[in-house]
Design an enzyme around this catalytic site. Structure first.
Site, PDB file in Angstrom:
ATOM      1  N   ARG A 173      46.293  44.419  37.770  1.00 56.79           N
ATOM      2  CA  ARG A 173      45.885  43.460  38.802  1.00 56.79           C
ATOM      3  C   ARG A 173      46.444  42.080  38.457  1.00 56.79           C
ATOM      4  O   ARG A 173      46.008  41.445  37.500  1.00 56.79           O
ATOM      5  CB  ARG A 173      44.363  43.387  38.926  1.00 56.79           C
ATOM      6  CG  ARG A 173      43.924  42.311  39.916  1.00 56.79           C
ATOM      7  CD  ARG A 173      42.505  42.482  40.432  1.00 56.79           C
ATOM      8  NE  ARG A 173      41.483  42.153  39.466  1.00 56.79           N
ATOM      9  CZ  ARG A 173      40.181  41.985  39.777  1.00 56.79           C
ATOM     10  NH1 ARG A 173      39.772  42.114  41.035  1.00 56.79           N
ATOM     11  NH2 ARG A 173      39.299  41.716  38.851  1.00 56.79           N
ATOM     12  N   ASP A 453      32.264  38.838  35.371  1.00 60.35           N
ATOM     13  CA  ASP A 453      33.575  38.207  35.407  1.00 60.35           C
ATOM     14  C   ASP A 453      33.498  36.976  36.300  1.00 60.35           C
ATOM     15  O   ASP A 453      32.408  36.491  36.601  1.00 60.35           O
ATOM     16  CB  ASP A 453      34.662  39.191  35.824  1.00 60.35           C
ATOM     17  CG  ASP A 453      34.527  39.673  37.272  1.00 60.35           C
ATOM     18  OD1 ASP A 453      33.713  39.112  38.035  1.00 60.35           O
ATOM     19  OD2 ASP A 453      35.254  40.618  37.645  1.00 60.35           O
TER      20      ASP A 453
END
Length: 546
Positions: A173, A453
């Site tokens: 990603r 996160d």
């Protein structure tokens, strides 16, 4: 035999060579003259379009702030109604029942690849702090994975980490389209972080991964509409042509983690139809996007984060639509993150955490999802057991299923519930703890028995901003209620700082960057206009600390 270096099908253009502002370990291996020339071509070709798309985002948000609401596009109705499918999903991605995610840290990559999950998403975005040495080290790790040389010897513990004979499929990603890489300049401006991350990975690894059937595969974060998907498709075509890869070699999964994108799932798949393998329910960023998109609308104020669950209101509608659209187009519908992590030394709390994961994964597989995410290796067997029991085949794409009709109203329906003092204090604590860790170079952080996160900090500060903006009544632990305002937030932040000081002492507090984290959080939560991303001002601080 694999190729360590790609063979370019055409000579580089005359784009200005990027200037690298910092020297960190691995930079000479990663940022070779050839790689820099490739990045220059990417930035020259697509940088202006990306800038225009960023401007369009701001213009669209201005419309929402003046009373408009997201809706299905009239001009693309024929795409939504059409009888078409995307290109077939390649064999390595047909069974994705459990995916594990994590940062591009070397040891964590090895543990994730060895976890027993079907797929590992190596994350240059929300699970990694974008400090330049971390980003370059991540690219070094990708090159060593390419060569079968990814290993780690921990000098502190004496432990050695090596890859198993069978590992998870690697998906990368890159950072989102909104971010820049300030340490590499071109034409007087930073290069786009998405082009930097993708460009370096595909340039160094794309040919070798394709030759060995291991990719190249990507997750695309935070897309807002089909025009941004079209940009990525054109980037893929450009890269494939330059590297001599056949059309459709690159496969991408798009995270549907913005409210606008939920209305354009068909259109996003259409634009990427030669390169798309699935869509994913990026639930935490999606909650943040919902708040940000509807920030000016008092009727869409959300309750405590713990009450914003996937089984009802706008989240349930979004999940149901994603399954229906993906399966109609022949691609995977991936479920969201289970953020729980094992609770050491507390068997009762540990079992409660695992039970939550089982229930969440059962909901997903029953709803038709073809796979799911976990954040910790110990949760891979838990999620795998649920999907194995309910999904005997590699996926559910062709399984007949009755799909409810999801309306625009359903995609916008807010969760009912309460704003509580406990929820408010939890947001303050998590935001400060996460930002402090992020400034210290850690992007995936265990906080209160959850793996958090960047989306965590975004939800926390945007919720508090929303509660202040609309004067939410907060239920007090002692009884009664108090209207949320900036002065109360300042009191709570001060109390949190005192708690951290008492726990860590003055030295630990300052080394942990808690003062900077508290300031960034408070400014974002109390801003006149909700900042697009809290990581943008935090990135400037991160670069100054490095």
């Amino acid at each position: 035999m694999t190729l360590a270096r790609p063979i370019l099908s055409d000579p580089p253009t005359q784009a200005a060579r990027p200037v690298v502002l910092r020297d960190v370990p691995g930079v000479s291996r990663v940022l070779t003259p050839e790689a820099l020339a490739f990045l220059a071509d990417l930035q020259a070709q697509f940088g202006p379009r990306l800038a225009a798309l960023r401007t369009a985002r701001r213009q669209r948000q201005a419309g929402y702030d003046t009373g408009l609401l997201p809706e299905f596009l009239v001009e693309t109705a024929d795409i939504r109604a059409g009888d078409w499918e995307a290109a077939p999903v390649p064999a390595p991605l047909r069974d994705r029942r459990v995916e594990i995610t994590g940062p591009v840290d070397r040891k964590m990559m090895i543990n994730a690849l060895n976890s027993g999950a079907k797929v590992f998403m190596a994350d240059f975005e929300d699970a990694s702090a974008p400090r330049f040495d971390i980003m370059i080290a991540g690219q070094v790790n990708m090159m060593d994975y390419r060569d079968g040389a990814l290993s780690h010897d921990d000098p502190r513990t004496g432990r050695s980490y090596r890859l198993n004979d069978r590992t998870a499929v690697l998906i990368v990603r890159p950072r989102g389209l909104h971010m820049e890489e300030d340490n590499v300049m071109m034409g007087g401006h930073p290069i786009a972080a998405a082009l930097f991350d993708f460009g370096l990975h595909i340039f160094h690894n794309g040919v070798a991964l394709a030759e060995t059937g291991r990719g190249p595969f990507y997750y695309l974060p935070k897309l807002e509409n089909h025009r941004e998907a079209r940009l990525w498709n054109d980037i893929f075509v450009f890269a494939q042509d330059r590297l001599g890869l056949p059309k459709g070699t690159i496969k991408a999964t798009v995270l549907i983690e913005t409210l606008r994108a939920a209305f354009e799932m068909d259109e996003i798949i259409w634009e990427l139809r030669d390169h798309i393998a699935g869509l994913n329910c990026g639930r935490w960023d999606y909650i943040f996007s919902y708040i940000k998109c509807l920030q000016a609308h008092p009727n869409f104020v959300l309750p405590d984060r713990a009450q914003v669950t996937m089984d009802r209101a706008f989240l349930a509608a979004y999940s149901a639509r994603l399954v229906e659209v993906c399966h109609r187009r022949g691609i995977h519908a991936m479920g969201g993150m289970a953020a729980q992590i094992p609770v050491k030394d507390d068997a009762t709390a540990n079992e409660a955490a695992f039970a939550k994961v089982r229930a969440d994964k059962l909901r997903e597989v029953t709803a038709g999802h073809d796979g799911t995410w976990v954040a910790h290796p110990d949760l891979v067997p838990v999620a795998m057991e649920v999907f194995d029991a309910e999904m005997p085949g590699p996926n559910q794409i062709r399984q007949p299923r009755q799909h409810p009709r999801v309306t625009a109203e359903a995609l916008l329906k807010p969760h009912s519930g309460t704003v509580t003092e406990a929820g408010l204090r939890g947001n303050v604590s998590v935001a400060i703890e996460y930002l402090a860790a992020w400034l210290s170079g850690r992007g995936a952080v265990p906080i209160h028995n959850l793996m958090e996160d960047a989306a965590t900090a975004e939800i926390a500060r945007s919720q508090i901003w929303q509660w202040i903006r609309h004067g939410a009544a907060v239920e007090l632990e002692a009884g009664g209620a108090r209207q949320m305002d900036a002065d109360w937030l300042a009191e709570l932040i001060q109390q949190e700082i005192e708690t951290i000081l008492n726990r860590l002492g003055a030295t630990g507090f300052h080394r942990g960057h808690y003062a900077s984290a508290a300031r960034i959080f408070q400014e974002a939560a109390c801003a006149e206009t909700l900042p697009d991303f809290i990581t943008t001002p935090a990135y400037a601080v991160l670069n100054a600390l490095d």
